[in-house]
Scaffold this motif. Structure first.
Motif, PDB file in Angstrom:
ATOM      1  N   GLN A  10       0.953  -1.211  -0.080  1.00  0.00           N
ATOM      2  CA  GLN A  10       0.115   0.243  -0.077  1.00  0.00           C
ATOM      3  C   GLN A  10       1.106   1.295  -0.101  1.00  0.00           C
ATOM      4  O   GLN A  10       1.851   1.190   0.624  1.00  0.00           O
ATOM      5  N   LEU A  11       0.442   2.281  -0.561  1.00  0.00           N
ATOM      6  CA  LEU A  11       1.254   3.658  -0.720  1.00  0.00           C
ATOM      7  C   LEU A  11       0.308   4.796  -0.103  1.00  0.00           C
ATOM      8  O   LEU A  11      -0.811   4.821  -0.511  1.00  0.00           O
ATOM      9  N   LYS A  12       1.088   5.319   0.636  1.00  0.00           N
ATOM     10  CA  LYS A  12       0.075   6.330   1.548  1.00  0.00           C
ATOM     11  C   LYS A  12       0.225   7.351   0.694  1.00  0.00           C
ATOM     12  O   LYS A  12       1.234   7.998   0.196  1.00  0.00           O
ATOM     13  N   GLN A  13      -1.085   8.183   0.781  1.00  0.00           N
ATOM     14  CA  GLN A  13      -1.134   9.451   0.020  1.00  0.00           C
ATOM     15  C   GLN A  13      -0.125  10.433   0.358  1.00  0.00           C
ATOM     16  O   GLN A  13       0.165  11.409  -0.376  1.00  0.00           O
ATOM     17  N   GLU A  14       0.294  10.356   1.720  1.00  0.00           N
ATOM     18  CA  GLU A  14       1.172  11.576   2.091  1.00  0.00           C
ATOM     19  C   GLU A  14       2.452  11.497   1.205  1.00  0.00           C
ATOM     20  O   GLU A  14       3.037  12.466   1.096  1.00  0.00           O
ATOM     21  N   ARG A  15       2.864  10.242   1.114  1.00  0.00           N
ATOM     22  CA  ARG A  15       4.309  10.049   0.236  1.00  0.00           C
ATOM     23  C   ARG A  15       3.790  10.527  -1.008  1.00  0.00           C
ATOM     24  O   ARG A  15       5.042  11.200  -1.662  1.00  0.00           O
ATOM     25  N   LEU A  16       3.143  10.191  -1.725  1.00  0.00           N
ATOM     26  CA  LEU A  16       2.626  10.625  -2.994  1.00  0.00           C
ATOM     27  C   LEU A  16       2.595  12.017  -3.222  1.00  0.00           C
ATOM     28  O   LEU A  16       3.052  12.623  -4.284  1.00  0.00           O
ATOM     29  N   THR A  17       1.776  12.644  -2.183  1.00  0.00           N
ATOM     30  CA  THR A  17       1.931  14.060  -2.355  1.00  0.00           C
ATOM     31  C   THR A  17       3.066  14.919  -2.278  1.00  0.00           C
ATOM     32  O   THR A  17       3.436  15.951  -2.891  1.00  0.00           O
ATOM     33  N   ARG A  18       4.106  14.298  -1.334  1.00  0.00           N
ATOM     34  CA  ARG A  18       5.327  14.892  -1.372  1.00  0.00           C
ATOM     35  C   ARG A  18       6.291  14.867  -2.580  1.00  0.00           C
ATOM     36  O   ARG A  18       7.266  15.432  -2.727  1.00  0.00           O
ATOM     37  N   ALA A  19       6.028  13.607  -3.263  1.00  0.00           N
ATOM     38  CA  ALA A  19       6.883  13.409  -4.371  1.00  0.00           C
ATOM     39  C   ALA A  19       6.647  14.602  -5.532  1.00  0.00           C
ATOM     40  O   ALA A  19       5.325  15.182  -5.644  1.00  0.00           O
ATOM     41  N   LYS A  20       7.529  14.905  -6.212  1.00  0.00           N
ATOM     42  CA  LYS A  20       7.453  15.906  -7.565  1.00  0.00           C
ATOM     43  C   LYS A  20       6.968  15.086  -8.601  1.00  0.00           C
ATOM     44  O   LYS A  20       7.643  14.000  -8.795  1.00  0.00           O
ATOM     45  N   ALA A  21       5.801  15.695  -9.368  1.00  0.00           N
ATOM     46  CA  ALA A  21       5.174  14.921 -10.366  1.00  0.00           C
ATOM     47  C   ALA A  21       5.717  15.507 -11.576  1.00  0.00           C
ATOM     48  O   ALA A  21       5.401  16.901 -11.818  1.00  0.00           O
ATOM     49  N   GLY A  22       6.132  14.907 -12.748  1.00  0.00           N
ATOM     50  CA  GLY A  22       6.460  15.455 -14.231  1.00  0.00           C
ATOM     51  C   GLY A  22       5.153  15.942 -14.839  1.00  0.00           C
ATOM     52  O   GLY A  22       4.139  15.514 -14.724  1.00  0.00           O
ATOM     53  N   TYR A  23       5.549  16.690 -15.741  1.00  0.00           N
ATOM     54  CA  TYR A  23       4.483  17.261 -16.790  1.00  0.00           C
ATOM     55  C   TYR A  23       3.685  15.998 -17.437  1.00  0.00           C
ATOM     56  O   TYR A  23       2.639  15.973 -17.584  1.00  0.00           O
ATOM     57  N   THR A  24       4.422  15.065 -17.675  1.00  0.00           N
ATOM     58  CA  THR A  24       3.917  13.860 -18.278  1.00  0.00           C
ATOM     59  C   THR A  24       2.534  13.289 -17.496  1.00  0.00           C
ATOM     60  O   THR A  24       1.825  12.513 -18.237  1.00  0.00           O
ATOM     61  N   THR A  25       2.379  13.550 -16.278  1.00  0.00           N
ATOM     62  CA  THR A  25       1.473  12.988 -15.351  1.00  0.00           C
ATOM     63  C   THR A  25       0.388  14.036 -15.285  1.00  0.00           C
ATOM     64  O   THR A  25      -0.366  13.762 -14.177  1.00  0.00           O
ATOM     65  N   ARG A  26       0.297  15.084 -15.764  1.00  0.00           N
ATOM     66  CA  ARG A  26      -0.556  16.028 -15.404  1.00  0.00           C
ATOM     67  C   ARG A  26      -1.984  15.700 -15.434  1.00  0.00           C
ATOM     68  O   ARG A  26      -2.820  16.329 -14.709  1.00  0.00           O
ATOM     69  N   TYR A  27      -2.351  14.850 -16.106  1.00  0.00           N
ATOM     70  CA  TYR A  27      -3.867  14.699 -16.314  1.00  0.00           C
ATOM     71  C   TYR A  27      -4.187  13.234 -15.362  1.00  0.00           C
ATOM     72  O   TYR A  27      -5.290  12.786 -15.232  1.00  0.00           O
ATOM     73  N   VAL A  28      -3.257  12.825 -14.578  1.00  0.00           N
ATOM     74  CA  VAL A  28      -3.482  11.611 -13.648  1.00  0.00           C
ATOM     75  C   VAL A  28      -4.274  11.942 -12.744  1.00  0.00           C
ATOM     76  O   VAL A  28      -4.113  13.189 -11.790  1.00  0.00           O
ATOM     77  N   ASP A  29      -5.283  11.312 -12.067  1.00  0.00           N
ATOM     78  CA  ASP A  29      -6.100  11.509 -11.041  1.00  0.00           C
ATOM     79  C   ASP A  29      -5.105  10.627  -9.867  1.00  0.00           C
ATOM     80  O   ASP A  29      -5.162   9.471  -9.772  1.00  0.00           O
ATOM     81  N   PHE A  30      -4.441  11.372  -9.074  1.00  0.00           N
ATOM     82  CA  PHE A  30      -3.633  10.766  -8.048  1.00  0.00           C
ATOM     83  C   PHE A  30      -4.442  10.025  -6.875  1.00  0.00           C
ATOM     84  O   PHE A  30      -3.833   9.391  -6.157  1.00  0.00           O
ATOM     85  N   ASN A  31      -5.738  10.413  -6.907  1.00  0.00           N
ATOM     86  CA  ASN A  31      -6.540   9.771  -6.057  1.00  0.00           C
ATOM     87  C   ASN A  31      -6.664   8.019  -6.372  1.00  0.00           C
ATOM     88  O   ASN A  31      -7.171   7.262  -5.278  1.00  0.00           O
ATOM     89  N   GLU A  32      -6.612   7.805  -7.639  1.00  0.00           N
ATOM     90  CA  GLU A  32      -6.694   6.622  -7.982  1.00  0.00           C
ATOM     91  C   GLU A  32      -5.557   5.578  -7.789  1.00  0.00           C
ATOM     92  O   GLU A  32      -5.623   4.401  -7.821  1.00  0.00           O
ATOM     93  N   ILE A  33      -4.342   6.386  -7.350  1.00  0.00           N
ATOM     94  CA  ILE A  33      -3.151   5.623  -7.347  1.00  0.00           C
ATOM     95  C   ILE A  33      -3.181   4.888  -5.588  1.00  0.00           C
ATOM     96  O   ILE A  33      -3.262   5.783  -4.672  1.00  0.00           O
ATOM     97  N   ALA A  34      -2.915   3.745  -5.597  1.00  0.00           N
ATOM     98  CA  ALA A  34      -3.097   3.116  -4.045  1.00  0.00           C
ATOM     99  C   ALA A  34      -2.112   2.348  -3.819  1.00  0.00           C
ATOM    100  O   ALA A  34      -1.822   1.847  -2.491  1.00  0.00           O
ATOM    101  N   THR A  35      -1.320   1.639  -4.770  1.00  0.00           N
ATOM    102  CA  THR A  35      -0.266   0.650  -4.492  1.00  0.00           C
ATOM    103  C   THR A  35       1.019   0.908  -5.223  1.00  0.00           C
ATOM    104  O   THR A  35       1.140   1.781  -6.039  1.00  0.00           O
ATOM    105  N   LEU A  36       2.362   0.389  -4.612  1.00  0.00           N
ATOM    106  CA  LEU A  36       3.505   0.478  -5.055  1.00  0.00           C
ATOM    107  C   LEU A  36       3.839  -1.049  -5.463  1.00  0.00           C
ATOM    108  O   LEU A  36       3.670  -2.210  -4.611  1.00  0.00           O
TER     109      LEU A  36
END
Length: 283
Positions: free
Chosen positions: A8-34
């Motif tokens: 499981q991937l904590k949303q806090e960790r995902l929020t701290r990460a720097k995300a590239g332009y290529t991911t700009r349309y991604v709904d990060f709320n759908e990301i749950a696992t590593l």
């Protein structure tokens, strides 16, 4: 892939990460696992990486255009993708999750195969794992692509700007065409059909007066290098159909990279291209 490869991937960790332009349309709320282990990534797969050594790319272009400064130990959200830029890097999606490189500032993870003599060594990264949904299925940039759509009606005049190589003035030409058309009172739609994910070109076209500026990342492709002719033709159709549906008076397209690159050559010589584009400007 076993259960031990998925955590499981904590949303806090995902929020701290720097995300590239290529991911700009991604709904990060759908990301749950590593997802780790013995897995072969595909172009467009989302990956969480750690920066090991700063090289050519000292900054990461984010979705809003801000160039975030990178530090060793930073975690980034990138897309795997192939890249060919004769004045920078040639890179490919690796066979596994072994250490690789930040091959483009817009957020491309790949293994660099060769580089221009003027380039520094590529920024070194280590994949921590693919990003997955709640069920542990890898998420791909294509999950958030504009839908393939058709357009019924009279198509607006469509102009394509092509060139013999990178940095030959294609974007500048396209932006000034847009500027002239918009100043004459026309509603102009614009799109970059091929290339490597980055925001500068579409923002340039938007600043020139385009009412809507899209690119291939909107269709789920972080890059178009090594995309099949059918895929590139579908990108062209999807982008132009969406623009035409906005009741624009004209469409200006940029076909990135040079005419000698396989994807560009195949596109401009294809029947769908000739049926879509009425005017071509070569540089």
């Amino acid at each position: 892939m076993s259960e031990s490869d998925i955590c499981q991937l904590k949303q806090e960790r995902l929020t701290r990460a720097k995300a590239g332009y290529t991911t700009r349309y991604v709904d990060f709320n759908e990301i749950a696992t590593l997802i780790g282990g013995e897995i072969k990534p595909k172009s467009g797969d989302l990956v969480l990486v750690r920066v090991d050594e700063i090289g050519q790319h000292e900054r990461l272009e984010q979705g809003d255009g801000r160039k975030a400064i990178l530090f060793r130990g930073d975690e980034l959200v990138l897309c795997y993708g192939n890249r060919y830029a004769h004045d920078q890097f040639e890179a490919e999606v690796p066979e596994d999750l072994s250490p690789c490189h930040l091959a483009a500032a817009g957020g491309i993870a790949a293994k660099v195969l060769s580089q221009h003599v003027d380039m520094e060594m590529p920024t070194a990264i280590t994949p921590i794992g693919l990003l997955g949904d709640q069920q542990g299925k890898p998420l791909n940039r294509a999950n958030w692509a504009l839908p393939i759509t058709s357009y019924i009606g009279q198509r607006p005049p469509t102009i394509a700007v092509v060139g013999t190589s990178m940095n030959s003035g294609k974007t500048t030409t396209a932006a000034h065409l847009i500027r002239g058309l918009a100043k004459s009172g026309m509603k102009v739609g614009a799109a970059k059909v091929t290339g490597t994910g980055a925001g500068n070109d579409t923002w340039f076209m938007h600043d020139g007066g385009a009412s809507l500026a899209l690119d291939f990342t909107c269709v789920g492709f972080p890059t178009t290098y090594r995309a099949t002719p059918k895929q590139v033709q579908e990108i062209l159709a999807t982008l132009t159909n969406h623009l035409a549906a906005q009741d624009v008076d004209a469409i200006v397209l940029e076909i990135a990279d040079g005419l000698y690159q396989d994807e560009t050559s195949a596109l401009v010589s294809s029947i769908p291209f000739r049926q879509t584009v009425g005017y071509r400007i070569c540089g």
